[in-house]
Design an enzyme around this catalytic site. Structure first.
Site, short mmCIF file in Angstrom:
data_model
loop_
_atom_site.label_atom_id
_atom_site.label_comp_id
_atom_site.label_asym_id
_atom_site.label_seq_id
_atom_site.Cartn_x
_atom_site.Cartn_y
_atom_site.Cartn_z
N GLU A 26 -22.48 3.27 12.15
CA GLU A 26 -22.10 3.33 10.72
C GLU A 26 -22.85 4.45 10.00
O GLU A 26 -23.78 5.06 10.55
CB GLU A 26 -22.42 1.99 10.06
CG GLU A 26 -23.90 1.63 10.17
CD GLU A 26 -24.42 0.82 9.00
OE1 GLU A 26 -24.13 1.17 7.85
OE2 GLU A 26 -25.15 -0.15 9.26
N LYS A 160 -30.35 -9.85 6.99
CA LYS A 160 -31.64 -9.89 6.31
C LYS A 160 -31.76 -11.14 5.49
O LYS A 160 -30.78 -11.66 4.96
CB LYS A 160 -31.79 -8.66 5.42
CG LYS A 160 -32.07 -7.44 6.26
CD LYS A 160 -32.32 -6.22 5.44
CE LYS A 160 -32.55 -5.06 6.40
NZ LYS A 160 -32.04 -3.79 5.89
#
Ligand code: PSU
Ligand code: MN
Length: 303
Positions: A26, A160
């Site tokens: 990405e 996260k």
């Protein structure tokens, strides 16, 4: 003028045509995730490491509106240095195209372009997910719904802990996205090896992941297999530091009234500054681990 559609580099195109291993990467990590000049270094080193391992990297992003699978070094440098570069999720691709914008593609947009190009494996750092408070804000990343519709293998280090991890795991279940831990059933928390939440299955090798893919494809199941690859415990962020900084970052978010797609970059930036860059080193470590494993999976799939 940008031509509507995807531009695939010659390098990536011939590797795919010849059945050689290709790994999608990405661009949000270097446009919005990491500070300069580390962002360019990390992006280019990931590509070099893959080439050395016999895997063709396909870094994906949007250049002057053109979605590109297999950015050149010059394009990676341009996107990395552009102050006006936007964060492009799947829904933004068409608008960015019409307006000729430079964009870093999120997991959703990258995965979509990778799958369209015929790539099977994609490594990222952290996946988007369900935000804390989503029961009131509806803030759930488009990454989840998008991966539900794409037959890829996506390697991430979990999500996260700025997100709501248990709600994210619930949504992955609802969306038929298989989650397997790489040599663990502890779901990783990106900066930390174990988020404290468990998943059901562990896989032991790239070959076992290739076998999962073969079974999925034979059944015509079109959703992503998500491989959760933890950072090694000796490389993780100190869990006590992690918990303290996270609490501060969440409080700052509220105080500053940040919302929508600015939430993720805001929290990541806060954590980087609050840990004086230690989180950055961990971030790079996590990413490199996912790239290396993704490369091995791409090889196992083409073996
Ligand atoms: N999580 C991270 N780092 C990131 C992102 C997520 O730890 O850089 C980026 C990825 O590109 C991901 C996107 O796809 O943010 C999710 O943003 P949103 O929640 O706005 O969909
Ligand atoms: Mn969001």
């Amino acid at each position: 003028m940008t031509t509507p559609g995807i531009r695939i580099s010659d390098d990536v195109r011939s590797a795919l045509d010849e059945g050689r291993p290709v790994l999608a990467l990405e661009s949000t990590i270097f446009t919005h995730g990491l500070p300069r000049p580390r962002n360019i270094q990390v992006a280019l080193e990931a590509e070099e490491g893959l080439r050395a391992a016999g895997v063709v990297p396909a870094t994906i992003g949007v250049v002057h509106g053109q979605p590109v699978v297999g950015l050149s070094v010059a394009e990676i440098e341009e996107l990395s240095n552009d102050d006006a570069v936007v964060k492009v999720s799947l829904r933004d691709l068409a608008v960015a195209g019409a307006k000729g914008l430079n964009g870093g593609t999120t997991v959703a947009a990258t995965a979509y372009l990778a799958a369209k190009a015929g790539i099977q494996v994609f490594s990222t750092g952290g996946l988007g997910g369900v935000h804390r408070g989503a029961e009131a804000t509806f803030d759930e990343s488009a990454d989840l719904g998008t991966l539900a519709t794409l037959p890829l293998v996506v390697v991430s280090a979990g999500v996260k802990s700025i997100l709501d991890i248990p709600l994210t795991l619930e949504r992955l279940e609802t969306l038929n996205i298989a989650v397997v831990g790489y040599r663990t059933t502890d779901y990783p928390g990106f900066y930390i090896s174990d988020s404290g939440y468990d998943i059901e299955y562990s896989v032991d090798s790239p070959e076992e992941i290739a076998s999962v893919v073969a079974h999925r494809d034979a059944l015509g199941i079109a959703s992503t297999v998500l491989v959760a690859n933890p950072v090694p415990t000796d490389k993780q962020l100190d869990p006590a530091v992690h918990d303290a900084v996270l609490a501060e970052a969440l409080a700052a978010l509220e105080a500053d009234g940040v919302s929508g797609h600015d939430i993720t970059p805001f929290l990541l930036d806060y954590i980087q500054r609050a840990t004086s860059g230690t989180s950055l080193d961990v971030n790079v470590e996590v990413y490199n681990g996912n790239v290396a494993l993704g490369g091995e999976i791409a090889k196992a799939l083409t073996a």
